[in-house]
Motif scaffolding. Structure first.
Motif, short mmCIF file in Angstrom:
data_model
loop_
_atom_site.label_atom_id
_atom_site.label_comp_id
_atom_site.label_asym_id
_atom_site.label_seq_id
_atom_site.Cartn_x
_atom_site.Cartn_y
_atom_site.Cartn_z
N SER A 98 0.84 -1.18 0.00
CA SER A 98 0.00 0.00 0.00
C SER A 98 0.89 1.24 0.00
CB SER A 98 -0.95 -0.03 1.20
OG SER A 98 -1.91 1.00 1.11
N SER A 99 0.40 2.34 0.54
CA SER A 99 1.08 3.62 0.39
C SER A 99 0.71 4.57 1.51
CB SER A 99 0.70 4.23 -0.96
OG SER A 99 1.12 5.57 -1.06
N MET A 100 1.63 5.50 1.81
CA MET A 100 1.28 6.56 2.75
C MET A 100 0.21 7.47 2.15
SD MET A 100 4.33 9.40 2.71
CE MET A 100 4.72 10.37 1.24
N ALA A 101 -0.09 7.28 0.87
CA ALA A 101 -1.13 8.06 0.21
C ALA A 101 -2.51 7.85 0.83
CB ALA A 101 -1.17 7.74 -1.28
N VAL A 102 -2.68 6.82 1.64
CA VAL A 102 -3.98 6.62 2.30
C VAL A 102 -4.23 7.70 3.35
CG1 VAL A 102 -3.92 4.12 1.92
CG2 VAL A 102 -3.07 5.05 4.09
N TYR A 103 -3.17 8.39 3.79
CA TYR A 103 -3.31 9.42 4.83
C TYR A 103 -3.60 10.79 4.21
CZ TYR A 103 -0.92 5.98 7.79
OH TYR A 103 -0.56 4.84 8.46
N GLU A 104 -4.23 11.64 4.99
CA GLU A 104 -4.29 13.05 4.63
C GLU A 104 -2.90 13.65 4.79
OE1 GLU A 104 -6.85 14.36 3.26
OE2 GLU A 104 -8.13 12.61 3.59
N TYR A 105 -2.67 14.80 4.17
CA TYR A 105 -1.37 15.46 4.32
C TYR A 105 -1.12 15.81 5.77
CZ TYR A 105 -1.62 15.94 -0.76
OH TYR A 105 -1.71 15.69 -2.10
N GLY A 106 0.15 15.87 6.13
CA GLY A 106 0.54 16.19 7.49
C GLY A 106 1.78 15.41 7.88
N GLU A 107 2.28 15.66 9.06
CA GLU A 107 3.51 15.03 9.51
C GLU A 107 3.25 13.94 10.55
OE1 GLU A 107 6.97 17.53 10.17
OE2 GLU A 107 5.84 19.27 9.48
N ASP A 108 4.13 12.95 10.55
CA ASP A 108 4.15 11.90 11.58
C ASP A 108 2.85 11.11 11.64
OD1 ASP A 108 5.96 10.77 13.46
OD2 ASP A 108 4.78 11.61 15.11
N LYS A 109 2.32 10.76 10.47
CA LYS A 109 1.07 10.03 10.42
C LYS A 109 1.24 8.60 10.96
CE LYS A 109 -1.56 13.16 8.54
NZ LYS A 109 -2.79 13.66 9.20
N LYS A 110 0.35 8.20 11.86
CA LYS A 110 0.39 6.87 12.45
C LYS A 110 -0.68 5.98 11.82
CE LYS A 110 2.10 8.62 16.88
NZ LYS A 110 1.87 8.70 18.34
N GLU A 111 -0.52 4.68 12.02
CA GLU A 111 -1.42 3.72 11.37
C GLU A 111 -2.88 3.99 11.68
OE1 GLU A 111 2.57 1.70 11.48
OE2 GLU A 111 1.41 2.96 12.86
N GLU A 112 -3.17 4.43 12.89
CA GLU A 112 -4.56 4.65 13.27
C GLU A 112 -5.17 5.89 12.61
OE1 GLU A 112 -2.00 5.75 16.97
OE2 GLU A 112 -2.01 4.25 15.35
N ASP A 113 -4.36 6.67 11.92
CA ASP A 113 -4.89 7.86 11.24
C ASP A 113 -5.68 7.50 9.99
OD1 ASP A 113 -3.91 9.69 13.08
OD2 ASP A 113 -1.94 9.78 12.11
N VAL A 209 7.74 -8.74 7.02
CA VAL A 209 6.34 -8.84 7.40
C VAL A 209 5.73 -10.15 6.91
CG1 VAL A 209 6.00 -6.35 7.48
CG2 VAL A 209 5.44 -7.58 5.40
N GLY A 210 6.28 -10.72 5.84
CA GLY A 210 5.79 -12.02 5.40
C GLY A 210 6.04 -13.11 6.41
N GLU A 211 7.03 -12.93 7.25
CA GLU A 211 7.37 -13.91 8.28
C GLU A 211 6.70 -13.63 9.61
OE1 GLU A 211 11.55 -13.26 8.27
OE2 GLU A 211 11.92 -14.39 6.42
N ALA A 212 5.95 -12.53 9.69
CA ALA A 212 5.35 -12.12 10.96
C ALA A 212 4.11 -12.94 11.29
CB ALA A 212 4.98 -10.63 10.89
N THR A 213 3.65 -12.80 12.52
CA THR A 213 2.45 -13.51 12.96
C THR A 213 1.28 -12.55 13.21
OG1 THR A 213 3.21 -13.38 15.27
CG2 THR A 213 3.78 -15.36 14.02
N TRP A 214 1.51 -11.25 13.05
CA TRP A 214 0.47 -10.26 13.29
C TRP A 214 -0.14 -9.83 11.96
CZ3 TRP A 214 2.46 -6.16 10.64
CH2 TRP A 214 3.85 -6.06 10.56
N SER A 215 -1.12 -8.96 12.01
CA SER A 215 -1.77 -8.49 10.79
C SER A 215 -2.22 -7.05 10.99
CB SER A 215 -2.96 -9.38 10.43
OG SER A 215 -3.92 -9.37 11.47
N GLY A 216 -2.69 -6.43 9.90
CA GLY A 216 -3.16 -5.06 9.95
C GLY A 216 -2.24 -4.11 9.20
N PRO A 217 -2.52 -2.81 9.25
CA PRO A 217 -1.69 -1.84 8.54
C PRO A 217 -0.38 -1.58 9.28
CG PRO A 217 -3.44 -0.72 9.73
CD PRO A 217 -3.70 -2.19 9.89
N ILE A 218 0.66 -1.25 8.52
CA ILE A 218 1.97 -0.97 9.12
C ILE A 218 2.72 0.03 8.23
CG2 ILE A 218 3.14 -2.91 7.96
CD1 ILE A 218 3.77 -2.04 11.63
N ASN A 219 3.31 1.03 8.87
CA ASN A 219 4.11 2.02 8.16
C ASN A 219 5.55 1.55 8.03
OD1 ASN A 219 1.95 3.80 8.01
ND2 ASN A 219 2.61 5.03 9.76
#
Length: 299
Positions: A98-113, A209-219
């Motif tokens: 995916s891409s940081m393009a999912v966020y609105e403009y701004g600084e220090d965007k976190k996954e929950e944004d 991340v392919g080797e991880a056991t968690w899921s969801g969005p990640i920056n």
């Protein structure tokens, strides 16, 4: 040995990802249109498909099983839906680029944004999403579809601008070329902050991340940010020539990274899980020097 399907994987950091997977002993299948040659020889299997044609996807993918799918070529929610419908019950994990393009403009965007667990999606095709704003919406809806509808763990990796010597878009080299020819560069806000990741680090992150056991969005991004002013100062020091900014006008080539505001992402979640990011200054000067050397050699 893991069985891995890579949708794409013949260009840029996707190619680096495949090399890392093969080196690790994975059984890799590339699914592409077959238009770009690769150098993997018999170390990978190949199937040919047209991502925007559901029948083509079915013919290519309907008869095999994989542990992980790395989706490098999804540009619309319908494309995500077509692949998931075909692979349902025959894949254990899904990694979407995916891409940081999912966020609105701004600084220090976190996954929950941006919350793909509740975001509405349509079955839009690639043709339904035009320009940068369309791209942003398409990525949001593709994330939302997979995370809400797929019955397996899904990771959506949100990358910033990816740079590297293998970047066929030449977005970063653009600046070296313009400065070397004393050509103005169109930028709305020269002091807006941007973030980057190298193609090598992007590939390493995807494998991780392919080797991880968690899921969801990640920056995922290198530490440090740059403005156009700082980026061009690097190039001025390398080339000995001065950069010229101009307004974003039809007669002036706009920067490939031109944005109306800062756009950066926070990577504390991935770092807290153990991924060791590099700093952008660790690789950017040498990459810019490479572009400058190439320009001088061609001059």
């Amino acid at each position: 040995m893991s069985k891995i399907l890579v949708l794409g994987g013949t260009q840029f950091f996707g190619k680096r990802l495949v090399a890392k997977l093969v080196e690790a002993g994975a059984e890799v299948t590339l699914a592409t249109r077959g238009r770009t040659a690769d150098s993997f020889g018999d170390s990978v299997s190949r199937v040919q498909l047209e991502r925007q044609d559901r029948n083509s996807v079915e013919r290519a993918l309907q008869s095999r099983e994989w542990d992980i799918v790395f989706d490098q070529t999804c540009y619309a929610p319908k494309e995500a839906a077509d692949v998931w419908d075909v692979l349902k019950g025959r894949v254990k994990r899904y990694v979407l680029t995916s891409s940081m393009a999912v966020y609105e403009y701004g600084e220090d965007k976190k996954e929950e944004d941006f919350d793909p667990y509740r975001y509405p999606f349509t079955m839009g095709t690639r043709a339904d999403y035009k320009g940068l704003e369309g791209y942003r919406q398409a990525k949001r809806e593709a994330e939302a579809y997979l995370i809400q509808e797929a019955s397996i763990p899904v990771i959506a990796v949100r990358f910033p601008f990816v740079v590297g010597p293998d970047d066929y878009t030449n977005r970063l080299r653009f600046f070296v070329d313009k400065i070397s020819t004393d050509t103005p560069i169109g930028v709305e806000d020269p002091d807006a902050s941007l973030c980057f990741i190298s193609s090598e680090e992007a590939a390493s992150f995807l494998k991780w991340v392919g080797e991880a056991t968690w899921s969801g969005p990640i920056n995922a991004a290198s530490y440090g940010t740059l403005t156009h002013t700082q980026l061009l100062a690097h190039i001025e020091a390398i080339t000995g020539k001065s950069a010229r900014f101009g307004g974003v006008e039809d007669s002036i080539d706009p920067s490939p990274y031109n944005l109306p505001d800062s756009w950066t992402i926070n990577t504390s979640r991935a770092a807290g899980m153990g991924f060791d990011f590099r700093h952008v200054e660790d690789y950017l000067p040498s990459l810019l020097q490479l572009y400058a050397n190439q320009w001088n050699a061609a001059d």
